[in-house]
Design a protein around this motif. Structure first.
Motif, PDB file in Angstrom:
ATOM      1  N   VAL A  20      31.113  25.818  39.042  1.00  0.00           N
ATOM      2  CA  VAL A  20      32.443  26.144  38.525  1.00  0.00           C
ATOM      3  C   VAL A  20      33.292  26.848  39.575  1.00  0.00           C
ATOM      4  O   VAL A  20      32.776  27.546  40.436  1.00  0.00           O
ATOM      5  N   LYS A  21      34.573  26.591  39.473  1.00  0.00           N
ATOM      6  CA  LYS A  21      35.538  27.216  40.364  1.00  0.00           C
ATOM      7  C   LYS A  21      36.372  28.133  39.500  1.00  0.00           C
ATOM      8  O   LYS A  21      36.941  27.698  38.499  1.00  0.00           O
ATOM      9  N   ARG A  22      36.421  29.402  39.805  1.00  0.00           N
ATOM     10  CA  ARG A  22      37.157  30.308  38.936  1.00  0.00           C
ATOM     11  C   ARG A  22      38.462  30.754  39.576  1.00  0.00           C
ATOM     12  O   ARG A  22      38.556  30.900  40.790  1.00  0.00           O
ATOM     13  N   THR A  23      39.444  30.984  38.716  1.00  0.00           N
ATOM     14  CA  THR A  23      40.755  31.376  39.213  1.00  0.00           C
ATOM     15  C   THR A  23      40.850  32.891  39.276  1.00  0.00           C
ATOM     16  O   THR A  23      40.076  33.608  38.650  1.00  0.00           O
ATOM     17  N   ALA A  24      41.805  33.370  40.041  1.00  0.00           N
ATOM     18  CA  ALA A  24      42.022  34.812  40.177  1.00  0.00           C
ATOM     19  C   ALA A  24      42.283  35.438  38.812  1.00  0.00           C
ATOM     20  O   ALA A  24      41.818  36.547  38.532  1.00  0.00           O
TER      21      ALA A  24
ATOM     22  N   ILE B  45      39.127  35.953  36.814  1.00  0.00           N
ATOM     23  CA  ILE B  45      38.347  37.015  37.427  1.00  0.00           C
ATOM     24  C   ILE B  45      38.912  38.380  37.080  1.00  0.00           C
ATOM     25  O   ILE B  45      38.168  39.315  36.782  1.00  0.00           O
ATOM     26  N   ASN B  46      40.213  38.471  37.076  1.00  0.00           N
ATOM     27  CA  ASN B  46      40.794  39.771  36.723  1.00  0.00           C
ATOM     28  C   ASN B  46      40.539  40.123  35.273  1.00  0.00           C
ATOM     29  O   ASN B  46      40.309  41.285  34.943  1.00  0.00           O
TER      30      ASN B  46
ATOM     31  N   ASP C  69      37.889  39.327  33.658  1.00  0.00           N
ATOM     32  CA  ASP C  69      36.515  39.808  33.676  1.00  0.00           C
ATOM     33  C   ASP C  69      36.449  41.249  34.147  1.00  0.00           C
ATOM     34  O   ASP C  69      35.741  42.085  33.584  1.00  0.00           O
ATOM     35  N   LYS C  70      37.174  41.534  35.206  1.00  0.00           N
ATOM     36  CA  LYS C  70      37.120  42.889  35.751  1.00  0.00           C
ATOM     37  C   LYS C  70      37.629  43.897  34.741  1.00  0.00           C
ATOM     38  O   LYS C  70      37.087  44.992  34.603  1.00  0.00           O
TER      39      LYS C  70
ATOM     40  N   LEU D 180      35.009  44.478  32.163  1.00  0.00           N
ATOM     41  CA  LEU D 180      33.961  45.330  32.712  1.00  0.00           C
ATOM     42  C   LEU D 180      34.428  46.784  32.793  1.00  0.00           C
ATOM     43  O   LEU D 180      33.710  47.711  32.417  1.00  0.00           O
TER      44      LEU D 180
ATOM     45  N   LYS E  84      36.088  55.956  44.226  1.00  0.00           N
ATOM     46  CA  LYS E  84      37.429  55.400  44.085  1.00  0.00           C
ATOM     47  C   LYS E  84      37.441  54.419  42.910  1.00  0.00           C
ATOM     48  O   LYS E  84      36.404  53.825  42.592  1.00  0.00           O
TER      49      LYS E  84
ATOM     50  N   THR F  59      37.387  51.569  41.614  1.00  0.00           N
ATOM     51  CA  THR F  59      36.996  50.177  41.523  1.00  0.00           C
ATOM     52  C   THR F  59      38.174  49.206  41.517  1.00  0.00           C
ATOM     53  O   THR F  59      38.540  48.669  40.495  1.00  0.00           O
ATOM     54  N   ARG F  60      38.681  48.979  42.658  1.00  0.00           N
ATOM     55  CA  ARG F  60      39.837  48.118  42.816  1.00  0.00           C
ATOM     56  C   ARG F  60      39.826  46.881  41.934  1.00  0.00           C
ATOM     57  O   ARG F  60      38.808  46.326  41.632  1.00  0.00           O
TER      58      ARG F  60
ATOM     59  N   ALA G   9      45.890  43.132  40.224  1.00  0.00           N
ATOM     60  CA  ALA G   9      45.892  42.443  41.499  1.00  0.00           C
ATOM     61  C   ALA G   9      47.301  41.949  41.805  1.00  0.00           C
ATOM     62  O   ALA G   9      48.056  41.609  40.912  1.00  0.00           O
ATOM     63  N   SER G  10      47.609  41.897  43.077  1.00  0.00           N
ATOM     64  CA  SER G  10      48.926  41.430  43.488  1.00  0.00           C
ATOM     65  C   SER G  10      48.976  39.915  43.384  1.00  0.00           C
ATOM     66  O   SER G  10      48.834  39.206  44.366  1.00  0.00           O
TER      67      SER G  10
END
Lengths: 133, 133
Positions: A96-100, A103-104, A106-107, A110, A124, A126-127, A131-132
């Motif tokens: 699978v190919k995941r998009t930004a 993923i965000n 998911d973050k 989490l 710090k 956890t960046r 996301a930009s």
DNA sequence: TTCGAGTATTCGATTCTTCGAATATCCTAG
DNA sequence: CTAGGATATTCGAAGAATCGAATACTCGAA
């Protein structure tokens, strides 16, 4: 959490699987017990080499043998594990190919669950919260 | 039969799993996507080393990343495979000890099924039909 | 554009793995 | 006991994997 505790032990186990000849041996043993001479006929490897690989498999507790006269009959001593690993590694899941964006999401999920039970190192933050894009 | 065809490829795949640090990385990625810096905090390994292991995992097509600015968010690109392998390798099946009798029964069964569809090489008659118990 | 944070790659040194050859061990029939 | 078949182990060489240090690359902010 199954693995996190002893990754070294798990790595050792998986390493025993990670060789073409050893996989072929295990494969043969799934079909039924065999002695070294049988394997010599079935595999493109010399007797000494097969014995060496069997030693590795024995140390990993994947196989054992029963002595029958001068012959040693090898068998799988954790057959379920071996069959399942072979089956798993054999089937190929589509990549699978995941998009930004995914993923965000998911973050964020989490991060939320970490808020509830804050076991983190308080380092710090956890960046990735935003996301930009 | 899944494995018999490309044992080398399967061995390659399993080899990618067979390292404590890589297992730890995969474990972390099961929980959610992470960038290299996140992993640096979580693992006892240097950045360069983590990148090296990520390269191995990428070649094995176990992970991929999505670039987010200067950061690369790594994720499992075959999550099912990874989770299942970790789970399998983590649980430990009891080791069985088999007796000579059981083994001979197995061999007879195998011999019978080979009689039906005689694909064998017609070499010597695969010892084990009757063992000197 | 320059800078710096984040990440990847290259390079050696060290260690591990693998294999064949030779040899040792074990077992049973004579 | 001795020979011979079956299997294991030892040894050394060749190749692969691993790691840290140094370095290169890439992107976005200033």
């Amino acid at each position: 959490m199954p693995v996190s505790l002893e990754p070294r032990a798990v790595a050792e186990l998986l390493k025993a699987f990670s060789h073409a000849t050893r996989l072929a041996i295990l494969q043969e043993l799934v079909a039924g017990p065999k002695c070294v001479t049988d394997m010599e006929e079935l595999l493109p490897a010399r007797q000494a080499n097969i014995s060496q690989h069997l030693a590795v498999l024995r140390h990993a507790r994947l196989v054992d043998y029963s002595q029958d006269g001068a012959v040693r009959c090898y068998y799988l001593c954790r057959p379920r594990l071996v069959r399942d690993v072979l089956e798993l590694a054999g089937r190929d899941e589509p990549v699978v190919k995941r998009t930004a964006e995914e993923i965000n999401l998911d973050k964020e999920r989490l991060a939320k669950s970490l808020e509830r039970k804050p076991r983190s190192k308080a380092g710090k933050p956890t960046r990735g919260g935003k996301a930009s894009i």
